[in-house]
Design a protein around this motif. Sequence first.
Motif, PDB file in Angstrom:
ATOM      1  N   MET A  32      11.203  -3.909   1.961  1.00 27.67           N
ATOM      2  CA  MET A  32      10.860  -4.854   0.656  1.00 27.67           C
ATOM      3  C   MET A  32      12.335  -5.819   0.914  1.00 27.67           C
ATOM      4  SD  MET A  32      10.067  -1.866  -2.195  1.00 27.67           S
ATOM      5  CE  MET A  32      11.170  -0.796  -1.078  1.00 27.67           C
ATOM      6  N   TYR A  33      11.913  -7.069   0.656  1.00 29.63           N
ATOM      7  CA  TYR A  33      12.829  -8.220   1.032  1.00 29.63           C
ATOM      8  C   TYR A  33      13.079  -9.098  -0.262  1.00 29.63           C
ATOM      9  CZ  TYR A  33      14.812 -12.310   2.975  1.00 29.63           C
ATOM     10  OH  TYR A  33      15.577 -13.732   3.305  1.00 29.63           O
ATOM     11  N   ILE A  34      14.331  -9.160  -0.553  1.00 28.64           N
ATOM     12  CA  ILE A  34      14.537 -10.229  -1.997  1.00 28.64           C
ATOM     13  C   ILE A  34      15.639 -11.036  -1.469  1.00 28.64           C
ATOM     14  CG2 ILE A  34      15.271 -10.274  -4.344  1.00 28.64           C
ATOM     15  CD1 ILE A  34      14.768  -7.211  -4.438  1.00 28.64           C
ATOM     16  N   HIS A  35      15.309 -12.386  -1.655  1.00 31.45           N
ATOM     17  CA  HIS A  35      16.083 -13.414  -1.308  1.00 31.45           C
ATOM     18  C   HIS A  35      16.479 -14.382  -2.569  1.00 31.45           C
ATOM     19  CE1 HIS A  35      17.064 -17.638   0.209  1.00 31.45           C
ATOM     20  NE2 HIS A  35      17.699 -17.155   1.043  1.00 31.45           N
ATOM     21  N   GLY A  68       0.695  -1.204   0.070  1.00 30.90           N
ATOM     22  CA  GLY A  68      -0.064   0.028   0.011  1.00 30.90           C
ATOM     23  C   GLY A  68       0.883   1.222   0.010  1.00 30.90           C
ATOM     24  N   LEU A  69       2.142   1.013   0.305  1.00 30.07           N
ATOM     25  CA  LEU A  69       3.008   2.135   0.055  1.00 30.07           C
ATOM     26  C   LEU A  69       4.231   2.043  -0.793  1.00 30.07           C
ATOM     27  CD1 LEU A  69       4.080   5.158   1.236  1.00 30.07           C
ATOM     28  CD2 LEU A  69       5.179   3.955   3.117  1.00 30.07           C
ATOM     29  N   LEU A  70       4.807   0.806  -0.457  1.00 30.07           N
ATOM     30  CA  LEU A  70       6.230   0.584  -1.144  1.00 30.07           C
ATOM     31  C   LEU A  70       5.801  -0.725  -2.008  1.00 30.07           C
ATOM     32  CD1 LEU A  70       8.779   0.467   1.891  1.00 30.07           C
ATOM     33  CD2 LEU A  70       8.287   2.099   0.086  1.00 30.07           C
ATOM     34  N   GLY A  71       6.481  -0.931  -2.878  1.00 34.96           N
ATOM     35  CA  GLY A  71       6.306  -2.097  -3.723  1.00 34.96           C
ATOM     36  C   GLY A  71       7.336  -2.460  -4.766  1.00 34.96           C
ATOM     37  N   THR A  72       7.605  -3.754  -5.337  1.00 33.98           N
ATOM     38  CA  THR A  72       8.527  -4.169  -6.098  1.00 33.98           C
ATOM     39  C   THR A  72       7.734  -4.719  -7.481  1.00 33.98           C
ATOM     40  OG1 THR A  72       8.274  -6.488  -5.401  1.00 33.98           O
ATOM     41  CG2 THR A  72      10.010  -5.072  -4.547  1.00 33.98           C
ATOM     42  N   MET A  73       8.432  -4.470  -8.769  1.00 34.26           N
ATOM     43  CA  MET A  73       7.933  -5.104  -9.802  1.00 34.26           C
ATOM     44  C   MET A  73       9.063  -5.699 -10.535  1.00 34.26           C
ATOM     45  SD  MET A  73       5.409  -5.630 -12.343  1.00 34.26           S
ATOM     46  CE  MET A  73       4.175  -4.600 -11.802  1.00 34.26           C
ATOM     47  N   ALA A  74       8.925  -7.138 -10.851  1.00 32.47           N
ATOM     48  CA  ALA A  74      10.209  -7.757 -11.470  1.00 32.47           C
ATOM     49  C   ALA A  74       9.804  -8.218 -13.031  1.00 32.47           C
ATOM     50  CB  ALA A  74      10.286  -9.055 -10.496  1.00 32.47           C
ATOM     51  N   TYR A  75      10.831  -8.035 -13.565  1.00 32.69           N
ATOM     52  CA  TYR A  75      10.623  -8.504 -15.062  1.00 32.69           C
ATOM     53  C   TYR A  75      11.873  -8.439 -15.830  1.00 32.69           C
ATOM     54  CZ  TYR A  75      10.208  -3.347 -15.644  1.00 32.69           C
ATOM     55  OH  TYR A  75      10.635  -1.848 -15.573  1.00 32.69           O
ATOM     56  N   ALA A  76      11.901  -8.974 -16.941  1.00 33.97           N
ATOM     57  CA  ALA A  76      13.133  -9.001 -17.871  1.00 33.97           C
ATOM     58  C   ALA A  76      13.651  -7.818 -18.142  1.00 33.97           C
ATOM     59  CB  ALA A  76      12.854 -10.103 -19.059  1.00 33.97           C
ATOM     60  N   GLN A  77      15.139  -7.623 -18.428  1.00 33.83           N
ATOM     61  CA  GLN A  77      15.595  -6.511 -19.188  1.00 33.83           C
ATOM     62  C   GLN A  77      16.803  -6.967 -20.127  1.00 33.83           C
ATOM     63  OE1 GLN A  77      16.207  -2.681 -17.484  1.00 33.83           O
ATOM     64  NE2 GLN A  77      18.149  -2.448 -18.181  1.00 33.83           N
ATOM     65  N   THR A 122      16.246 -19.434  -7.565  1.00 30.71           N
ATOM     66  CA  THR A 122      14.962 -18.944  -7.352  1.00 30.71           C
ATOM     67  C   THR A 122      15.209 -17.647  -6.443  1.00 30.71           C
ATOM     68  OG1 THR A 122      14.163 -21.139  -7.581  1.00 30.71           O
ATOM     69  CG2 THR A 122      12.883 -19.613  -6.152  1.00 30.71           C
ATOM     70  N   PHE A 123      14.613 -16.577  -6.887  1.00 31.74           N
ATOM     71  CA  PHE A 123      14.332 -15.487  -6.200  1.00 31.74           C
ATOM     72  C   PHE A 123      13.107 -15.158  -5.371  1.00 31.74           C
ATOM     73  CE2 PHE A 123      17.805 -14.123  -8.880  1.00 31.74           C
ATOM     74  CZ  PHE A 123      18.629 -13.302  -8.265  1.00 31.74           C
ATOM     75  N   THR A 124      13.150 -14.977  -4.092  1.00 31.81           N
ATOM     76  CA  THR A 124      11.697 -14.578  -3.576  1.00 31.81           C
ATOM     77  C   THR A 124      11.723 -13.324  -3.182  1.00 31.81           C
ATOM     78  OG1 THR A 124      11.890 -16.920  -2.570  1.00 31.81           O
ATOM     79  CG2 THR A 124      10.662 -15.309  -1.602  1.00 31.81           C
ATOM     80  N   LEU A 125      10.455 -12.825  -3.427  1.00 29.15           N
ATOM     81  CA  LEU A 125      10.305 -11.153  -3.092  1.00 29.15           C
ATOM     82  C   LEU A 125       9.071 -10.729  -2.464  1.00 29.15           C
ATOM     83  CD1 LEU A 125      11.555 -11.397  -6.053  1.00 29.15           C
ATOM     84  CD2 LEU A 125      10.978  -9.159  -6.463  1.00 29.15           C
ATOM     85  N   VAL A 126       9.260 -10.192  -1.249  1.00 30.96           N
ATOM     86  CA  VAL A 126       8.109  -9.730  -0.083  1.00 30.96           C
ATOM     87  C   VAL A 126       8.121  -8.390   0.209  1.00 30.96           C
ATOM     88  CG1 VAL A 126       7.259 -10.374   2.129  1.00 30.96           C
ATOM     89  CG2 VAL A 126       8.253 -11.915   0.839  1.00 30.96           C
ATOM     90  N   THR A 127       7.194  -7.887   0.183  1.00 33.22           N
ATOM     91  CA  THR A 127       7.072  -6.446   0.858  1.00 33.22           C
ATOM     92  C   THR A 127       6.167  -6.517   2.051  1.00 33.22           C
ATOM     93  OG1 THR A 127       7.107  -5.333  -1.444  1.00 33.22           O
ATOM     94  CG2 THR A 127       6.287  -4.138   0.347  1.00 33.22           C
ATOM     95  N   PHE A 128       6.534  -6.357   3.204  1.00 31.48           N
ATOM     96  CA  PHE A 128       6.103  -6.831   4.481  1.00 31.48           C
ATOM     97  C   PHE A 128       4.974  -5.724   4.540  1.00 31.48           C
ATOM     98  CE2 PHE A 128      10.543  -8.245   5.358  1.00 31.48           C
ATOM     99  CZ  PHE A 128      10.256  -9.647   5.631  1.00 31.48           C
ATOM    100  N   TYR A 129       3.733  -6.357   4.868  1.00 30.82           N
ATOM    101  CA  TYR A 129       2.523  -5.303   4.820  1.00 30.82           C
ATOM    102  C   TYR A 129       2.628  -4.380   6.067  1.00 30.82           C
ATOM    103  CZ  TYR A 129      -1.741  -3.725   3.133  1.00 30.82           C
ATOM    104  OH  TYR A 129      -2.670  -2.688   2.503  1.00 30.82           O
ATOM    105  N   GLU A 130       3.128  -4.889   7.073  1.00 37.69           N
ATOM    106  CA  GLU A 130       3.275  -4.100   8.327  1.00 37.69           C
ATOM    107  C   GLU A 130       4.350  -3.294   8.699  1.00 37.69           C
ATOM    108  OE1 GLU A 130      -0.750  -5.461  10.858  1.00 37.69           O
ATOM    109  OE2 GLU A 130       0.886  -6.928  10.659  1.00 37.69           O
ATOM    110  N   GLU A 170       3.635 -13.196  -1.943  1.00 36.43           N
ATOM    111  CA  GLU A 170       5.058 -13.425  -2.308  1.00 36.43           C
ATOM    112  C   GLU A 170       5.312 -13.669  -3.581  1.00 36.43           C
ATOM    113  OE1 GLU A 170       5.756 -15.048   2.118  1.00 36.43           O
ATOM    114  OE2 GLU A 170       6.477 -16.333   0.509  1.00 36.43           O
ATOM    115  N   ASN A 171       6.215 -13.299  -4.127  1.00 32.60           N
ATOM    116  CA  ASN A 171       6.675 -13.585  -5.690  1.00 32.60           C
ATOM    117  C   ASN A 171       7.834 -14.393  -5.536  1.00 32.60           C
ATOM    118  OD1 ASN A 171       6.417 -10.312  -6.918  1.00 32.60           O
ATOM    119  ND2 ASN A 171       4.855 -11.659  -6.133  1.00 32.60           N
ATOM    120  N   LYS A 172       7.595 -15.716  -6.344  1.00 29.57           N
ATOM    121  CA  LYS A 172       8.917 -16.597  -6.737  1.00 29.57           C
ATOM    122  C   LYS A 172       9.265 -16.242  -8.367  1.00 29.57           C
ATOM    123  CE  LYS A 172       9.189 -19.278  -2.982  1.00 29.57           C
ATOM    124  NZ  LYS A 172      10.426 -19.062  -2.289  1.00 29.57           N
ATOM    125  N   ILE A 173      10.518 -16.131  -8.242  1.00 29.02           N
ATOM    126  CA  ILE A 173      11.061 -15.825  -9.905  1.00 29.02           C
ATOM    127  C   ILE A 173      12.141 -17.094 -10.184  1.00 29.02           C
ATOM    128  CG2 ILE A 173      12.467 -14.380 -11.241  1.00 29.02           C
ATOM    129  CD1 ILE A 173      11.151 -12.029  -9.836  1.00 29.02           C
TER     130      ILE A 173
END
Length: 725
Positions: free
Chosen positions: A141-144, A52-61, A129-137, A116-119
């Motif tokens: 933003m966390y990328i693993h 609702g405030l922060l966010g990630t968007m993952a795609y190819a470049q 495998t990348f895991t992306l989370v934006t903690f709600y509370e 959560e996103n899995k890439i």
Amino acid sequence: MLKYFSALLGFLIPLLPMAQAALDTGEINQPTIFKLAKLGSTIYEGVFTGNGLLGTMAYAQGDTALRVDIGRTDVYDHRPEADLFGAPRLPIGHLLITFQKPLLQLSGEIHLQEAENKIHILTDQGSLTFTLVTFYEEDYMYIHAAEEDFHGEYTIRWVPEEAKSPRLQFDYAKKPSHYPLNPPIVTHHSKEALIYQQALLAGGGYVTGIRTQKEHHSTAWLITVAYSRENALPMDSVRQQLAAFDFTRLPEKIARHRAWWKAFYQQSSYSMPDRELQEFYQMQRYKIASATGAKKPALDLQGPWTAPTPWPGYWFNLNIQLAYSPLYTANHLDVASSLLAIIDQHTEQLIRNVPEKYQKDAAGIGRNAGANLIAPIQLTTENNGRIENMGDAELSNLTWVLYYYWQHYRYSMDERIFERLYPLLKRSINYALYFIAKNNDTGDYEFQIKTYSPEYPNAYDYNTNYDLSLLKWGLQTLMALADQHKLTDVDYPRWKEIATHLKHFPKDETGFKISDNIAYTESHRHYSHLMMIYPLHLLLADSPENNQLIDRSLAHWQSKNQSLQGYSFTGLASIEAIRGHGNKARDAIKLLLKKYIKPNTLYAESGPVIETPLAAATSLQELALQFWGGTIRVFPAVPSDWESLHFKSFRTDGAFLISGTRENYANKEVKVTAEKGGKLKIKVNLTGESQYLVKGKAQFIAKAGDIYSFETFPGDTIHFYQLEK
């Protein structure tokens, strides 16, 4: 050896366990994972997270890199020129993860329940495998990256976006002759983190911080963004926030994040037999809660996910209204509260938006604004017919925004909301009333100045249907609110007089016109001339005469299809739904998905605009539940080939929660819970004969056909069920 932020070494980040259980909604057919077999090269083909405030968007470049955009929804410039160049939404930047060789596979998953996103990345040197989370509370933003099966190298770097209006990139935009650039970004290195500082000429700025943690087979990145409109940049707060994150408590943080989302999904559920529509609907719930929420910024045209766009702000003649529209029936009033918050915070600006001579008792908003809601309207009795910028002549945008403020009140029956709504709605209507006078020849009240009907070419005229519809709705609503609260308002007699004798909506043999002197002759994506049909329900679709007029208007609107866009089909679907045409409504939504909706359910018109898919979620809700004409209508437009339909805890007018079940092509049961109590009038539409059971104090009043009336009290439950043959 991996090449990355080499100075930033840490300790093991535990892998995130991915729960596989279905959504705990008590219903069937709820998809839990949205998959993209191949991530594309735009935000419309990526996977996304948000709080609702922060966010990630993952795609190819290109063919060797994964790009992860970082966004924050309240990062706006705030120069004195309060337009799309002086006060635009600003992009922040992205992480670029580049591999030595082309990627053989790049796929993504949005795990809806866990948010959560899995890439998944496959190379000839192994897989990651990348895991992306934006903690709600928590604003992290966390990328693993799980690297145990990868034997190559990759680099990662931060690429900041230039802090300038995205609208400058578009040739058709009328650009300022002088646009001083914001200062260049400043980078601060330390052993603990990388800090990127972007100051703004207008004061304040935003700071992005990245902390890296690594162990033998795992690398993780913790990212946050802070923003300030003041002179001091939030450098220290970013450093402190990154340092305060306790990785030993990561499982607890993940559990708390998932618990928020589980509670969110449990607020309602909706099961359809059409898998495509089911998955789409679930994605819209995920999307809107990712993009806004309680104590979060109001939803603009992008949410946290930015891309080059000529629309870096808020639009008030359709977009913000459609974006919030699905939240009320879906029982997500908490998320919808961000719309109320931006209005409440900027009420004084809404007053300043109207010319000074009207500010004593009026308010309004023009076509578009930044987060400060500076959007003046130029309409006065003196400048009639002489307004160059048509956005400055849109009279009734604030009234339409307040329709959803009113809906929030009616769906919650929260008197604190009424106390804020009533005076502001009165101000919005007062502005229109300055331009209304009685035609002594006809006895009708008419507009004495020209106003603009949104989106229609050169629609600057007297008595637009847009303004007549919203004025009539506003007058009727003010009177209903005054009656409900037993208020003695000195303006009530005038409201009643004007509402009773307001000019009829202009029409001709093809249906509703744009205005007095403008027939509908050119293709028109907006349904601004049909507002009396939907969403305002002033012309009720329950009589042959009205339906004939709606038929003509709808057919004529859709017959000129050159300029139709995505939301033209959500409007079509909703109007067909209120007429009971479930097959046509469903087909309009299916056409929308096929023709306009992007692979990850985003939408674009020259740039990202978020409202259309969300409005389609509203259209889907209207197949199952509607309220208009004082009556709740259950199963009003179920497609004839839908064998089943289940919804649970949908919210409607009067703060009633409704659940319904359809099985084997029969509408079986409806359950109603009265949250606050009051009059209930409901058309249950059960197949065959129906009966009811009451739990509580509810008192039966009458039954007419399949319409029941009750007096209810808080906590009452009424169960309607199909009588077995």
